[in-house]
Design a protein around this motif. Sequence first.
Motif, PDB file in Angstrom:
ATOM      1  N   LEU A 147       1.035  -1.295   0.050  1.00  0.00           N
ATOM      2  CA  LEU A 147       0.088   0.083   0.036  1.00  0.00           C
ATOM      3  C   LEU A 147       0.749   1.199  -0.086  1.00  0.00           C
ATOM      4  CD1 LEU A 147      -2.748   1.417   0.419  1.00  0.00           C
ATOM      5  CD2 LEU A 147      -2.232   1.491   2.865  1.00  0.00           C
ATOM      6  N   LEU A 148       1.967   1.442   0.867  1.00  0.00           N
ATOM      7  CA  LEU A 148       2.715   2.445   1.011  1.00  0.00           C
ATOM      8  C   LEU A 148       3.585   2.794  -0.393  1.00  0.00           C
ATOM      9  CD1 LEU A 148       3.867   2.202   4.912  1.00  0.00           C
ATOM     10  CD2 LEU A 148       2.088   3.774   3.763  1.00  0.00           C
ATOM     11  N   VAL A 149       4.151   1.803  -0.868  1.00  0.00           N
ATOM     12  CA  VAL A 149       4.758   1.927  -2.150  1.00  0.00           C
ATOM     13  C   VAL A 149       3.987   2.179  -3.345  1.00  0.00           C
ATOM     14  CG1 VAL A 149       6.287   0.641  -3.834  1.00  0.00           C
ATOM     15  CG2 VAL A 149       6.666   0.181  -1.314  1.00  0.00           C
ATOM     16  N   LYS A 150       2.777   1.575  -3.204  1.00  0.00           N
ATOM     17  CA  LYS A 150       1.575   2.052  -4.274  1.00  0.00           C
ATOM     18  C   LYS A 150       1.448   3.467  -4.341  1.00  0.00           C
ATOM     19  CE  LYS A 150      -2.579   0.600  -6.243  1.00  0.00           C
ATOM     20  NZ  LYS A 150      -3.853  -0.046  -6.162  1.00  0.00           N
ATOM     21  N   GLN A 151       1.022   3.983  -3.005  1.00  0.00           N
ATOM     22  CA  GLN A 151       0.795   5.385  -2.818  1.00  0.00           C
ATOM     23  C   GLN A 151       1.721   6.128  -3.052  1.00  0.00           C
ATOM     24  OE1 GLN A 151      -2.056   6.073  -2.710  1.00  0.00           O
ATOM     25  NE2 GLN A 151      -3.708   4.861  -1.427  1.00  0.00           N
ATOM     26  N   THR A 152       2.880   5.915  -2.606  1.00  0.00           N
ATOM     27  CA  THR A 152       3.951   6.842  -2.946  1.00  0.00           C
ATOM     28  C   THR A 152       4.621   6.907  -4.577  1.00  0.00           C
ATOM     29  OG1 THR A 152       5.134   6.117  -0.844  1.00  0.00           O
ATOM     30  CG2 THR A 152       6.579   7.437  -2.581  1.00  0.00           C
ATOM     31  N   LYS A 153       4.036   5.644  -5.090  1.00  0.00           N
ATOM     32  CA  LYS A 153       4.459   5.759  -6.703  1.00  0.00           C
ATOM     33  C   LYS A 153       3.096   6.727  -7.342  1.00  0.00           C
ATOM     34  CE  LYS A 153       5.768   2.103  -8.829  1.00  0.00           C
ATOM     35  NZ  LYS A 153       5.893   0.525  -9.188  1.00  0.00           N
ATOM     36  N   THR A 154       2.164   6.704  -6.730  1.00  0.00           N
ATOM     37  CA  THR A 154       1.307   7.685  -7.400  1.00  0.00           C
ATOM     38  C   THR A 154       1.646   9.232  -7.468  1.00  0.00           C
ATOM     39  OG1 THR A 154      -0.330   7.784  -5.385  1.00  0.00           O
ATOM     40  CG2 THR A 154      -0.790   5.985  -6.864  1.00  0.00           C
TER      41      THR A 154
END
Length: 72
Positions: A32-39
Motif C-alpha cells: 500500500l505505502l509503495v503504491k501510494q508513494t508511486k502515485t
Amino acid sequence: MTPSIMRQLWSVVENTHSKTLLNMDDASLVQLLVKQTKTEVSLDGNETNYLKNYVESRLALIRNVAQDRLYF
C-alpha cells in the motif's frame, strides 16, 4: 533514495488513517505505502525496490507513529 521520495513516503504515512496502518499485515502495508508513494512520485525499478526495502525496515516505526496518532 532521494529526499523527495522519502518526504513523499512519510507524507503518505501521515495521510493514511492510523487504523489502516495498524490493522494491515506487513506485506499488504508495504504494498500500500509503495503504491501510494508511486502515485505521487515517478520511480524507476531500482528506486521502487529501494523504497520497498526501506518501508520493510521501518514498519515498526510506521506503526509506532500510527499508534501515537490514535491518542491525539
